[in-house]
Motif scaffolding. Structure first.
Motif, PDB file in Angstrom:
ATOM      1  N   VAL A 253       1.233  -1.189   0.050  1.00 35.68           N
ATOM      2  CA  VAL A 253      -0.130   0.101   0.171  1.00 35.68           C
ATOM      3  C   VAL A 253       0.747   1.054   0.071  1.00 35.68           C
ATOM      4  O   VAL A 253       0.968   2.527  -0.595  1.00 35.68           O
ATOM      5  CB  VAL A 253      -1.261  -0.325   1.098  1.00 35.68           C
ATOM      6  N   ALA A 254       2.354   1.216   0.460  1.00 33.71           N
ATOM      7  CA  ALA A 254       2.551   2.070   0.681  1.00 33.71           C
ATOM      8  C   ALA A 254       3.413   2.663  -0.247  1.00 33.71           C
ATOM      9  O   ALA A 254       3.445   4.063  -1.329  1.00 33.71           O
ATOM     10  CB  ALA A 254       4.045   1.652   2.383  1.00 33.71           C
ATOM     11  N   THR A 255       3.849   1.896  -1.397  1.00 34.41           N
ATOM     12  CA  THR A 255       4.231   1.713  -2.932  1.00 34.41           C
ATOM     13  C   THR A 255       3.252   2.411  -3.668  1.00 34.41           C
ATOM     14  O   THR A 255       3.990   2.923  -4.113  1.00 34.41           O
ATOM     15  CB  THR A 255       5.117   0.174  -3.349  1.00 34.41           C
ATOM     16  N   ALA A 256       1.679   1.797  -3.565  1.00 38.80           N
ATOM     17  CA  ALA A 256       1.305   2.202  -4.607  1.00 38.80           C
ATOM     18  C   ALA A 256       0.864   3.866  -3.986  1.00 38.80           C
ATOM     19  O   ALA A 256       0.321   4.798  -5.021  1.00 38.80           O
ATOM     20  CB  ALA A 256       0.062   1.309  -4.068  1.00 38.80           C
ATOM     21  N   GLY A 257       0.680   4.371  -2.727  1.00 34.83           N
ATOM     22  CA  GLY A 257       0.403   5.513  -2.531  1.00 34.83           C
ATOM     23  C   GLY A 257       1.332   6.585  -2.777  1.00 34.83           C
ATOM     24  O   GLY A 257       1.682   7.491  -3.528  1.00 34.83           O
ATOM     25  N   ALA A 291      -7.302   9.223  -2.567  1.00 29.18           N
ATOM     26  CA  ALA A 291      -7.492   7.928  -1.603  1.00 29.18           C
ATOM     27  C   ALA A 291      -6.424   6.865  -0.899  1.00 29.18           C
ATOM     28  O   ALA A 291      -6.299   6.850  -0.399  1.00 29.18           O
ATOM     29  CB  ALA A 291      -8.848   7.536  -2.238  1.00 29.18           C
ATOM     30  N   VAL A 292      -5.455   6.320  -2.690  1.00 28.73           N
ATOM     31  CA  VAL A 292      -4.441   5.830  -2.082  1.00 28.73           C
ATOM     32  C   VAL A 292      -3.674   6.014  -1.873  1.00 28.73           C
ATOM     33  O   VAL A 292      -3.221   5.196  -0.077  1.00 28.73           O
ATOM     34  CB  VAL A 292      -4.130   4.873  -3.340  1.00 28.73           C
ATOM     35  N   VAL A 293      -3.268   7.374  -1.436  1.00 26.76           N
ATOM     36  CA  VAL A 293      -1.713   8.006  -0.069  1.00 26.76           C
ATOM     37  C   VAL A 293      -2.983   7.741   0.896  1.00 26.76           C
ATOM     38  O   VAL A 293      -1.882   7.850   1.703  1.00 26.76           O
ATOM     39  CB  VAL A 293      -1.681   9.499  -0.921  1.00 26.76           C
ATOM     40  N   VAL A 294      -4.330   8.526   1.347  1.00 27.73           N
ATOM     41  CA  VAL A 294      -4.863   8.121   2.320  1.00 27.73           C
ATOM     42  C   VAL A 294      -4.391   6.525   2.952  1.00 27.73           C
ATOM     43  O   VAL A 294      -4.091   6.545   4.128  1.00 27.73           O
ATOM     44  CB  VAL A 294      -5.777   8.277   2.435  1.00 27.73           C
TER      45      VAL A 294
END
Length: 730
Positions: A253-257, A291-294
């Motif tokens: 998720v962090a990489t996607a963010g 939203a991905v960053v959140v």
């Protein structure tokens, strides 16, 4: 922007509560980055044209945090206390907003520039959290933020959020129900419908090439971004707490963010408010990326959350509400003229002042009120009194500040001293004296012996009164239109016998090419009783105001203040224009906009094709059209024609003049509104899109590569321009 993440964990003072999220400093870090995009965009940084995507990130954050609090409250207490929710919102938002209004009023009272005439209505609408709809109803585009600024222009986004905060708890209370009744799925379905419906509605309402103000400001078209955040809260808040992901999932998720942050940065760099992609899915894409960053920031152990929680980012993020409020009046007040700075130094000064004010407000006003250190009855009375008092001051003081129908702030121009009153064009008057150094009887170049060339300002048709030009129009080999030499002093706006009552009244404004068109109409209308032409053009004067123009060879030419006569109600030419009361106003000035321009608040020179320049220029054209059409006239903008750029060395040094003309003509297409039309001068002068020395069958019709010969002017008016103008009235 409006709800700091500290609010999610700190009690409001009176009683401790358990329905709070854990403090997530990474969300404050994200908030700081979002505000940076806004400040850099508003500060004129060339690489940042999409600061509005920072607002999208704020919307998603606000929707997420507020909905999460409502879901947790329903889970822990079995209900949603609407009164307490709105009280928390008021304690969070109102204190800093009252300080902002005090700052805005100080700017109006003591700032050096004139605000627009709409400023009182803008301020009152902002006090009522309705600024966005005010701007829609008064046709105030986002481009006016730079071209015709008001200190309240940025409050549209806060209005959208406040309207959302008014509706959201009502919907949540209805759909979530009481304890033990699991209705989050139904709530999520409603949010999906809202997102899809709002996005489709934006796509339907948006017309490429038209002003996007309706879809940009509308709560109905922007609510999708807030609803994305709300839907994210439904997905992440489970069983009364925030979902914690497994370590491996957190890393993914962090990489996607991080990738989402890069993608948002690309949107900020590429898509301006004038780009169709912004409204045809761009805002929804930005909301999804936010939203991905959140999600990544909601996992405090992820590497991206740790990165955004480091250094000063969380502290700056907690100041973003106040900083957003204060930044625009600070940016307007601290301009190049007031500070003596420009470029990066000016931007740094503006940002420093903005965050200093925000820090003081946060420490001394916002936090004490939010934490209950000021008794609620006292706070409520202070709020009511402050709001009423500021509204009263706005109504009483703002009209005393010199205003214009379209402010000169963006250009840095200053209004001229009011000239003496001139006679009405509808009454006969003696010819005005010739300018020094000119022969009143001298024919124009190319005119037959014994004739007198109509002057700029001459009226023809329905009478014979004309006056000579103070200077001859450029002939073969002369310098091209635009900033090749300082513009001459504006010739006087002369008068002539009035036309027949049913005659078509045509006013011509713009530069030397406009003068050519006007002179052609004057010659064509000679002896006619069904038309009168009033030529108010000024050679080398663009319609857009202020700043300095520069050629690639380094030569620069300031735009003279008299070029902005149309925005000064006391100016001689403006008074003459108003008295003439035209049916149609023909505007031509495009070749003046081919060269680069620098305004006082811009760090460097910009040219057409640069989104910031295009937004500003579009605002100038729309502001002029508003003035020209105020008495009911239809405004006709003649677009930019091609030219023989190689004929004059200075123009030859411009690498992409044809591309610039094409970009200019896209701007003209965007000016079109119910009171405006575009006359395709390019198509008429440039068959097959190429320069031609022959116009309307007249050979050597553009002897210097730009201007029209006497015969070509007449033929163009006779065969195309005059019939077009008559069709506009009909």
């Amino acid at each position: 922007m409006t709800s700091g993440t500290r609010e999610a964990v700190e009690p409001d003072g009176a009683r401790p509560t358990t329905h709070r999220l854990p403090y997530l400093p990474a969300l404050d870090g994200l908030r700081a980055l979002a505000l940076a995009a806004v400040l850099l965009d508003h500060g004129g940084v060339a690489a940042v044209v999409g600061g509005h995507f920072g607002v999208t990130a704020f919307f998603v954050l606000s929707g997420f945090l507020v909905t999460a609090l409502l879901v947790l409250e329903r889970r822990h207490t079995g209900t949603i206390d609407l009164r307490a929710f709105w009280a928390r919102r008021a304690r969070r938002l109102v204190p800093a907003s009252l300080l902002f209004f005090a700052l805005a009023l100080a700017y109006l009272a003591f700032g050096s520039a004139s605000p627009p005439s709409t400023v009182v209505g803008d301020g009152l609408a902002s006090l009522a959290w309705m600024a966005n709809w005010r701007f829609v109803l008064t046709d105030r585009s986002y481009g006016d933020l730079f071209a015709d600024p008001t200190p309240f222009a940025h409050l549209w986004s806060l209005a959208v959020e406040e309207q959302f905060y008014l509706l959201l708890p009502l919907v949540a209370a209805l759909l979530l129900g009481r304890r033990g009744v699991g209705r989050t799925t139904r709530f999520a379905i409603v949010l999906v419908v809202v997102i899809a419906g709002s996005t489709a509605w934006m796509w339907t309402l948006y017309t490429p090439g038209a002003d996007p103000l309706r879809v940009y400001y509308g709560t109905d078209t922007r609510i999708a971004e807030l609803a994305v955040g709300s839907l994210l809260a439904i997905l992440l808040v489970r069983r009364g707490e925030l979902v914690r992901l497994a370590p491996r999932v957190q890393s993914l998720v962090a990489t996607a963010g991080a990738g989402a942050l890069v993608a948002i940065g690309y949107l900020v760099h590429r898509l301006s408010t004038e780009d169709p992609g912004t409204y045809q899915g761009g805002l929804l894409v930005a909301a999804g990326l936010s939203a991905v960053v959140v999600v990544a920031c909601s996992q405090p152990d992820s590497w991206l959350a740790r990165l955004l929680s480091s250094g000063p980012l969380p502290y700056l993020g907690r100041l973003t509400y106040g900083a957003y409020l204060f930044h625009w009046p600070v940016f307007l007040w601290c301009d190049a003229e007031a500070t003596g700075l420009d470029g990066p130094a000016l931007l740094a000064t503006r940002i420093l002042v903005t965050f200093t004010l925000a820090a003081v407000s946060h420490a001394l006003v916002e936090q004490p009120i939010r934490l209950g250190r000021i008794p609620r009855p006292i706070g409520g009375v202070a709020w009511a009194n402050g709001t009423v008092g500021l509204a009263a001051v706005l109504v009483l003081v703002a009209p005393l500040v010199p205003q214009s129908s379209s402010s000169l702030l963006a250009s840095g121009a200053t209004p001229l001293e009011p000239p003496p009153t001139i006679p009405s064009p509808h009454t006969a008057a003696a010819p005005a004296p010739a300018s020094p150094g000119t022969d009143p009887a001298a024919p124009a170049p190319g005119a037959p012996a014994g004739t007198t060339s109509p002057a700029p300002g001459a009226v023809a048709g329905g009478g014979a009164g004309t006056t000579p030009a103070p200077a001859a129009p450029p002939g073969p080999g002369a310098a091209p239109p635009g900033p090749t030499s300082p513009p001459p002093t504006a010739p006087p706006a002369t008068t002539a016998p009035g036309p027949a009552p049913d005659a078509l009244r045509v006013a011509v404004v713009g530069d030397s090419l406009a003068k050519d068109l006007g002179d052609g109409l004057v010659a064509w209308s000679e002896g006619r009783t069904d038309v009168v032409v009033y030529n108010l053009s000024i050679p080398a004067c663009p319609i857009s105001r202020g700043g300095t123009r520069r050629f690639p060879d380094g030569s620069d030419f300031p735009v003279k203040p008299e070029c902005g006569w149309w925005d000064d109600a006391d100016h001689e030419r403006r008074q003459a224009f108003s008295t003439f009361d035209p049916d149609v106003v023909l505007v031509e000035d495009a070749l003046n906009e081919v060269v680069d321009r620098k305004l006082p608040e811009w760090p460097d020179y910009r040219g057409v094709g640069d989104p910031r320049f295009d937004t500003w220029l579009l605002g100038e054209y729309r502001a002029a059209a508003e003035v020209f059409s105020a008495q009911g006239a239809t405004v006709v903008y003649a677009d930019a024609p091609c030219a023989n750029w190689d004929q004059v060395e200075r123009w030859r040094s411009i690498e992409d003049p044809d591309d610039r003309v094409a970009a200019l003509n896209r701007i003209y297409d965007n000016v079109v509104a119910p009171t405006t039309r575009v006359a395709d001068l390019f198509d008429r002068l440039c068959p097959e899109g190429e320069f031609s020395p022959t116009v309307e069958g007249v050979e050597d019709a553009r002897p210097d590569g730009f201007h029209l010969s006497e015969e070509a002017r007449f033929r163009l008016a006779e065969r195309w321009l005059a019939p077009f103008l008559f069709s506009v009235r009909s």
